[in-house]
Structures are given as structure tokens and as C-alpha cells.
Design an enzyme around this catalytic site. Sequence first.
Site, PDB file in Angstrom:
ATOM      1  N   CYS A 112      -6.956   9.330  30.931  1.00  0.00           N
ATOM      2  CA  CYS A 112      -7.989   9.700  29.954  1.00  0.00           C
ATOM      3  C   CYS A 112      -8.331   8.517  29.049  1.00  0.00           C
ATOM      4  CB  CYS A 112      -7.507  10.891  29.137  1.00  0.00           C
ATOM      5  SG  CYS A 112      -8.688  11.437  27.885  1.00  0.00           S
ATOM      6  N   CYS A 132      -9.032   9.465  25.423  1.00  0.00           N
ATOM      7  CA  CYS A 132      -7.831   9.787  24.642  1.00  0.00           C
ATOM      8  C   CYS A 132      -7.048   8.533  24.275  1.00  0.00           C
ATOM      9  CB  CYS A 132      -6.898  10.698  25.447  1.00  0.00           C
ATOM     10  SG  CYS A 132      -7.712  12.105  26.195  1.00  0.00           S
ATOM     11  N   ASP A 133      -6.878   7.629  25.222  1.00  0.00           N
ATOM     12  CA  ASP A 133      -5.886   6.563  25.057  1.00  0.00           C
ATOM     13  C   ASP A 133      -6.475   5.156  24.933  1.00  0.00           C
ATOM     14  OD1 ASP A 133      -3.901   8.470  25.188  1.00  0.00           O
ATOM     15  OD2 ASP A 133      -3.667   8.296  27.355  1.00  0.00           O
TER      16      ASP A 133
HETATM   17  C1  LIG Z   1      -1.915  11.889  29.220  1.00  0.00           C
HETATM   18  C2  LIG Z   1      -2.995  12.702  28.544  1.00  0.00           C
HETATM   19  C3  LIG Z   1      -3.328  12.431  27.245  1.00  0.00           C
HETATM   20  C4  LIG Z   1      -4.310  13.170  26.625  1.00  0.00           C
HETATM   21  N1  LIG Z   1      -4.612  12.879  25.333  1.00  0.00           N
HETATM   22  C5  LIG Z   1      -5.548  13.594  24.705  1.00  0.00           C
HETATM   23  C6  LIG Z   1      -5.882  13.306  23.355  1.00  0.00           C
HETATM   24  O1  LIG Z   1      -5.324  12.388  22.738  1.00  0.00           O
HETATM   25  N2  LIG Z   1      -6.839  14.069  22.773  1.00  0.00           N
HETATM   26  C7  LIG Z   1      -7.491  15.085  23.433  1.00  0.00           C
HETATM   27  O2  LIG Z   1      -8.332  15.757  22.833  1.00  0.00           O
HETATM   28  N3  LIG Z   1      -7.219  15.347  24.714  1.00  0.00           N
HETATM   29  C8  LIG Z   1      -6.279  14.644  25.368  1.00  0.00           C
HETATM   30  N4  LIG Z   1      -6.004  14.888  26.677  1.00  0.00           N
HETATM   31  C9  LIG Z   1      -6.782  15.934  27.373  1.00  0.00           C
HETATM   32  C10 LIG Z   1      -6.211  17.313  27.021  1.00  0.00           C
HETATM   33  O3  LIG Z   1      -4.829  17.304  27.279  1.00  0.00           O
HETATM   34  C11 LIG Z   1      -6.893  18.392  27.825  1.00  0.00           C
HETATM   35  O4  LIG Z   1      -8.293  18.351  27.600  1.00  0.00           O
HETATM   36  C12 LIG Z   1      -6.368  19.767  27.416  1.00  0.00           C
HETATM   37  O5  LIG Z   1      -4.973  19.830  27.556  1.00  0.00           O
HETATM   38  C13 LIG Z   1      -6.998  20.868  28.259  1.00  0.00           C
HETATM   39  O6  LIG Z   1      -6.476  22.061  27.811  1.00  0.00           O
HETATM   40  P1  LIG Z   1      -6.455  23.353  28.729  1.00  0.00           P
HETATM   41  O7  LIG Z   1      -5.777  24.389  27.903  1.00  0.00           O
HETATM   42  O8  LIG Z   1      -7.790  23.626  29.280  1.00  0.00           O
HETATM   43  O9  LIG Z   1      -5.554  22.992  30.009  1.00  0.00           O
HETATM   44  P2  LIG Z   1      -4.109  22.362  30.166  1.00  0.00           P
HETATM   45  O10 LIG Z   1      -3.638  21.673  28.946  1.00  0.00           O
HETATM   46  O11 LIG Z   1      -4.166  21.599  31.435  1.00  0.00           O
HETATM   47  O12 LIG Z   1      -3.166  23.642  30.383  1.00  0.00           O
HETATM   48  C14 LIG Z   1      -3.238  24.387  31.565  1.00  0.00           C
HETATM   49  C15 LIG Z   1      -2.193  25.498  31.497  1.00  0.00           C
HETATM   50  O13 LIG Z   1      -2.391  26.394  32.584  1.00  0.00           O
HETATM   51  C16 LIG Z   1      -1.141  26.745  33.128  1.00  0.00           C
HETATM   52  N5  LIG Z   1      -1.355  27.193  34.503  1.00  0.00           N
HETATM   53  C17 LIG Z   1      -1.867  26.503  35.562  1.00  0.00           C
HETATM   54  N6  LIG Z   1      -1.862  27.272  36.671  1.00  0.00           N
HETATM   55  C18 LIG Z   1      -1.364  28.476  36.299  1.00  0.00           C
HETATM   56  C19 LIG Z   1      -1.092  29.698  36.994  1.00  0.00           C
HETATM   57  N7  LIG Z   1      -1.347  29.858  38.305  1.00  0.00           N
HETATM   58  N8  LIG Z   1      -0.541  30.731  36.293  1.00  0.00           N
HETATM   59  C20 LIG Z   1      -0.284  30.613  34.961  1.00  0.00           C
HETATM   60  N9  LIG Z   1      -0.528  29.480  34.258  1.00  0.00           N
HETATM   61  C21 LIG Z   1      -1.048  28.442  34.932  1.00  0.00           C
HETATM   62  C22 LIG Z   1      -0.308  25.479  32.978  1.00  0.00           C
HETATM   63  O14 LIG Z   1       1.075  25.781  33.025  1.00  0.00           O
HETATM   64  C23 LIG Z   1      -0.749  25.002  31.591  1.00  0.00           C
HETATM   65  O15 LIG Z   1       0.037  25.644  30.616  1.00  0.00           O
HETATM   66  C24 LIG Z   1      -5.001  14.191  27.334  1.00  0.00           C
HETATM   67  C25 LIG Z   1      -4.666  14.464  28.659  1.00  0.00           C
HETATM   68  C26 LIG Z   1      -3.671  13.745  29.265  1.00  0.00           C
HETATM   69  C27 LIG Z   1      -3.308  14.053  30.703  1.00  0.00           C
END
Ligand SMILES: Cc1cc2nc3c(=O)[nH]c(=O)nc-3n(C[C@H](O)[C@H](O)[C@H](O)COP(=O)(O)OP(=O)(O)OC[C@H]3O[C@@H](n4cnc5c(N)ncnc54)[C@H](O)[C@@H]3O)c2cc1C
Length: 306
Positions: free
Chosen positions: A131, A134-135
Site C-alpha cells: 500500500c 499507507c506507507d
Molecule cells: C501492510 C498494510 C498497511 C496498511 N496501512 C494502512 C494505513 O496506514 N492506513 C489505512 O487507512 N489503511 C491501511 N491499510 C489498508 C487497510 O488495512 C484496509 O483498507 C482495511 O483493513 C480494509 O478493511 P476491511 O475491514 O474491509 O478488510 P480487512 O481489514 O481485510 O478485514 C477482513 C476481515 O474479514 C475476515 N474474513 C475473511 N474471510 C472470511 C470468512 N470466510 N469468514 C469470516 N471472516 C472472514 C478476516 O478474518 C478479516 O478479519 C494497510 C494495509 C496493509 C496490508
Amino acid sequence: MDNVVIMGTGPAGLTAAIYAARADLRPLVVEGNAPGGQLIVSCEVENYPGFPDAVSGMELMGLFRKQAERFGARFVSGVVTSVKALAGGYVLTCGDEPIETRAIVVATGAMARRLPIASEAKYYGKGISGCATCDGAFYRNLDVIVVGGGNTAMEDAIFLTRFAKSVTIVHRRDYLRAAPVEVEKARGNPKIKWMIPRVIDEIIGEDLVTGVTLRKPDTNDTEHMDCDGIFVAIGHDPKTELFRDLIDCDSLGFVRIEPGSTRTSAAGVFACGDVADPHYKQAVIAAGTGCMAALDAQKYLEMNVK
Ligand SMILES: Cc1cc2nc3c(=O)[nH]c(=O)nc-3n(C[C@H](O)[C@H](O)[C@H](O)COP(=O)(O)OP(=O)(O)OC[C@H]3O[C@@H](n4cnc5c(N)ncnc54)[C@H](O)[C@@H]3O)c2cc1C
């Protein structure tokens, strides 16, 4: 039958849990195999509003969860392995237990694709990122690589030139998938260098990344290149395999939602966060759409449950 099952405990799922719990819907939240979501691997989050001194992803997600628990959200560990429609709702399988629910919030995220080399796992979060938004700011005056040949790779490379001393685009083919206009912008940027066609064979470092071994795919010649960071921009895999027969997804697998809402093509199924976001993929947006999903689910239940 439960009112609403929330799948996922990243910022989207946990925000949906806060709002649904506070609306007295007693949501059941399935953690998935990555409790806390993607942010857990992030050491420092500098752009989440309300944390002017930065916060670790682990701490931030812990606070989200505590807030959801305070209002009565129920958590279950495990992964949902099937979702089927039934009269008046859906039945989900999680472990041995079927869960019946009137509504579902899909917050399963989209995983950034990773490089298929062993040393990549070792240095992910220690000089390797999926990302740039982000970084990128952590790489001021440093030399970074962007891996990929699509629009995201070009956009990331151009963005990273704001901070980095140099940005080298590494791509395995000698042609680029990105739109010509994006390629032109990248080619016109004096900070951007090109290493194509090349693949990364190995990532080298100590505590952090210090370089890579690059290989020319046509001749197999290898060479060393020093670098401080690697941004992998080779696409995302939305976690929608379970829903492909149930809800409409786009050609990349992202859930299609009605504009301005989180409604999917299936009644009572709402999608939020990265799983329905091909563009932004930021925690604050995931949290915002998580709120929308809970409000949409609440409205749906009010209108459809006698
Ligand atoms: C290394 C890194 C650094 C980042 N830094 C930043 C930052 O500094 N600032 C920022 O704004 N964003 C950052 N991001 C992006 C941010 O993390 C994502 O945009 C955000 O986490 C998305 O949230 P989400 O809840 O949609 O999904 P996710 O955080 O991906 O969560 C998905 C969830 O779904 C669950 N899941 C998946 N499949 C199933 C299933 N079949 N049954 C039940 N549960 C399931 C997983 O266990 C998880 O808990 C970063 C991403 C990464 C990889």
C-alpha cells in the site's frame, strides 16, 4: 434466527458491529482467520483520524473491538465456509454450527497479492508493503522499487516520487498493461527508473530490506540492486469466493453495490470495506462503509421483519 451476522473483523466489520450493536440488533460477528483484519500487520497507522501521534494497527483494531463489545456485539472465532439462502434469510456454516440470520454484512476484505518468493514473507512489513498510500511517507529520501505493470503500479510509482529519492519500476514483461496516459506520466518523471522485463528472485536484508536479486526472464541473467523498500502493486484478491452464486461481483471479484449504499444484488446482504472497494482501500473508508452497512441492515430489518 439472528438479526445480522457480520463476516469480518477489520475496520469495516468492527464498525458495522459498533453501529448494529448500538441499535440493539445483537450482531453476531465472525472473526475469520485474520482477527482485526489487514491492519494488524501495520506497525504504524499515521492517517487514521483522531490519532495525531500515529497508532499501531493492532492497538487501533483492539479499540474498535472493545467499543463493539461494550454495546453487546457477540464474537465467534472461525471462518464462514458456506452461505445459502433460506426462507426469510440465510444459513451460514461456521465450523460445525449452522448459523441462521435475517441479514448479512460482508466485510471480508481484499488481500493484496504477494510475490511468490519465500523471502517476501520474511520482509513483509519490514520494507515490503502492499500500500503506497499507507506507507509511502515512511520512505523519504530512500530508494524504492514498485513491482507491477498496471495502472496501480504507475500511479503508485508517481505518488512515491513525492517522498523517495528514486523509484524503480520492476515488471516481468517488456510491455505494460497500464493505460498509455499513465505510462507516459511515469516515463516523463525524472525520478522513475525502469527495470523491465525483470523479476525479483530474492529479497535481501537484515532487519529491513536492503536489496533484491533481479533476473531477466529471457536470459536468466541475474544482478543485484540496492533498495530500501519494495511496493508490490500486482492487484488484490477480494474475498468473495463464497458469494459468487449469491451476489453480483465485478470481473475482478469485488462485490457490486448499489451506488450510495451498501446493498448488494441479494436482499438482506450488505457489503462494506475493501471487498466492495476496487479503488481506495483505506481503513477510514472501510470504517465509513461499515457504518453504512449497519444502517442499511437496520433499515432492511425494520422494513422486512414483522
Ligand atoms: C501492510 C498494510 C498497511 C496498511 N496501512 C494502512 C494505513 O496506514 N492506513 C489505512 O487507512 N489503511 C491501511 N491499510 C489498508 C487497510 O488495512 C484496509 O483498507 C482495511 O483493513 C480494509 O478493511 P476491511 O475491514 O474491509 O478488510 P480487512 O481489514 O481485510 O478485514 C477482513 C476481515 O474479514 C475476515 N474474513 C475473511 N474471510 C472470511 C470468512 N470466510 N469468514 C469470516 N471472516 C472472514 C478476516 O478474518 C478479516 O478479519 C494497510 C494495509 C496493509 C496490508
